[in-house]
Design a protein around this motif. Structure first.
Motif, short mmCIF file in Angstrom:
data_model
loop_
_atom_site.label_atom_id
_atom_site.label_comp_id
_atom_site.label_asym_id
_atom_site.label_seq_id
_atom_site.Cartn_x
_atom_site.Cartn_y
_atom_site.Cartn_z
N GLY A 171 2.59 7.10 -6.49
CA GLY A 171 1.58 8.15 -6.58
C GLY A 171 0.17 7.67 -6.89
O GLY A 171 -0.66 8.46 -7.35
N TYR A 172 -0.10 6.40 -6.66
CA TYR A 172 -1.45 5.90 -6.91
C TYR A 172 -2.42 6.53 -5.93
O TYR A 172 -2.09 6.79 -4.78
CB TYR A 172 -1.50 4.38 -6.72
N THR A 173 -3.62 6.75 -6.40
CA THR A 173 -4.68 7.23 -5.50
C THR A 173 -5.10 6.08 -4.59
O THR A 173 -4.76 4.90 -4.84
CB THR A 173 -5.91 7.68 -6.30
N ILE A 174 -5.84 6.40 -3.58
CA ILE A 174 -6.34 5.35 -2.67
C ILE A 174 -7.23 4.39 -3.46
O ILE A 174 -7.15 3.18 -3.29
CB ILE A 174 -7.05 5.98 -1.47
N GLY A 189 -6.88 -5.45 -4.62
CA GLY A 189 -8.11 -6.18 -4.34
C GLY A 189 -8.65 -5.93 -2.95
O GLY A 189 -9.21 -6.81 -2.31
N LEU A 190 -8.45 -4.70 -2.47
CA LEU A 190 -8.91 -4.31 -1.14
C LEU A 190 -9.96 -3.21 -1.26
O LEU A 190 -10.08 -2.56 -2.30
CB LEU A 190 -7.73 -3.77 -0.31
N SER A 191 -10.67 -2.98 -0.18
CA SER A 191 -11.61 -1.85 -0.18
C SER A 191 -10.83 -0.56 0.06
O SER A 191 -9.72 -0.58 0.62
CB SER A 191 -12.67 -2.03 0.91
N GLN A 192 -11.40 0.54 -0.35
CA GLN A 192 -10.76 1.84 -0.13
C GLN A 192 -10.61 2.13 1.36
O GLN A 192 -9.60 2.69 1.79
CB GLN A 192 -11.55 2.95 -0.81
N SER A 193 -11.59 1.72 2.14
CA SER A 193 -11.51 1.98 3.58
C SER A 193 -10.37 1.20 4.23
O SER A 193 -9.72 1.69 5.15
CB SER A 193 -12.84 1.67 4.27
N THR A 194 -10.10 0.00 3.74
CA THR A 194 -8.97 -0.78 4.25
C THR A 194 -7.65 -0.09 3.93
O THR A 194 -6.77 0.03 4.79
CB THR A 194 -8.97 -2.21 3.66
N VAL A 195 -7.52 0.39 2.72
CA VAL A 195 -6.29 1.09 2.31
C VAL A 195 -6.12 2.35 3.16
O VAL A 195 -5.02 2.60 3.68
CB VAL A 195 -6.33 1.43 0.80
N LYS A 196 -7.17 3.13 3.31
CA LYS A 196 -7.09 4.36 4.11
C LYS A 196 -6.69 4.06 5.54
O LYS A 196 -5.81 4.71 6.09
CB LYS A 196 -8.44 5.09 4.13
N ILE A 234 0.84 -1.20 0.00
CA ILE A 234 0.00 0.00 0.00
C ILE A 234 0.88 1.25 0.00
O ILE A 234 0.66 2.17 -0.78
CB ILE A 234 -0.97 0.00 1.21
N PHE A 235 1.87 1.28 0.87
CA PHE A 235 2.75 2.45 0.95
C PHE A 235 3.55 2.66 -0.33
O PHE A 235 3.69 3.79 -0.80
CB PHE A 235 3.69 2.33 2.15
N VAL A 236 4.05 1.59 -0.90
CA VAL A 236 4.83 1.72 -2.14
C VAL A 236 3.95 2.26 -3.27
O VAL A 236 4.34 3.20 -3.97
CB VAL A 236 5.46 0.36 -2.53
N LEU A 237 2.79 1.67 -3.43
CA LEU A 237 1.90 2.13 -4.51
C LEU A 237 1.45 3.57 -4.30
O LEU A 237 1.44 4.37 -5.24
CB LEU A 237 0.69 1.21 -4.63
N HIS A 238 1.08 3.89 -3.07
CA HIS A 238 0.52 5.22 -2.82
C HIS A 238 1.59 6.32 -2.79
O HIS A 238 1.42 7.35 -3.43
CB HIS A 238 -0.26 5.20 -1.51
N TYR A 239 2.67 6.09 -2.08
CA TYR A 239 3.66 7.15 -1.91
C TYR A 239 4.80 7.12 -2.93
O TYR A 239 5.27 8.16 -3.35
CB TYR A 239 4.23 7.13 -0.49
N GLN A 240 5.22 5.94 -3.34
CA GLN A 240 6.31 5.90 -4.30
C GLN A 240 5.82 6.09 -5.73
O GLN A 240 6.42 6.80 -6.51
CB GLN A 240 7.07 4.57 -4.18
#
Length: 77
Positions: free
Chosen positions: A22-25, A33-40, A14-20
Motif C-alpha cells: 500500500g505504499y504511495t507512488i 531510489g527512483l523518480s515518481q514518474s518512473t514508478v508511475k 514497484i508492484f509489491v510495494l505499491h499494491y501489496q
C-alpha cells in the motif's frame, strides 16, 4: 503474478510495494531510489500489458467454451 515475477526486478518491487504494502507512488519511488514518474510509468505500462494478456486469455477461453458447447450440442442430436 507469474508475469510480474518474470519481469525485471525493479518492476516487481514497484508492484509489491505499491499494491501489496500500500505504499504511495512517492514512498515507493523514495524506497527504490527512483523518480515518481518512473514508478508511475512502470506501473501503468505493466498494468496495460497485464490487462491485454488477461483479455486475450479470456477471449481464448470463451472461444473454447463456445466450441465445446457446439460439440456437445452436436453429440445430443
Amino acid at each position: 503474478m507469474s508475469y510480474l515475477k518474470s519481469s525485471d526486478d525493479t518492476t516487481y518491487r514497484i508492484f509489491v510495494l505499491h499494491y501489496q504494502y500500500g505504499y504511495t507512488i512517492k514512498k515507493t519511488a523514495s524506497c527504490l531510489g527512483l523518480s515518481q514518474s518512473t514508478v508511475k510509468s512502470r506501473l501503468y505500462r505493466t498494468l496495460d500489458k497485464l490487462k491485454k494478456t488477461y483479455c486475450e486469455k479470456e477471449e481464448k477461453s470463451n472461444e473454447n467454451d463456445r466450441y465445446n458447447e457446439k460439440v456437445s450440442q452436436r453429440k445430443q442430436v
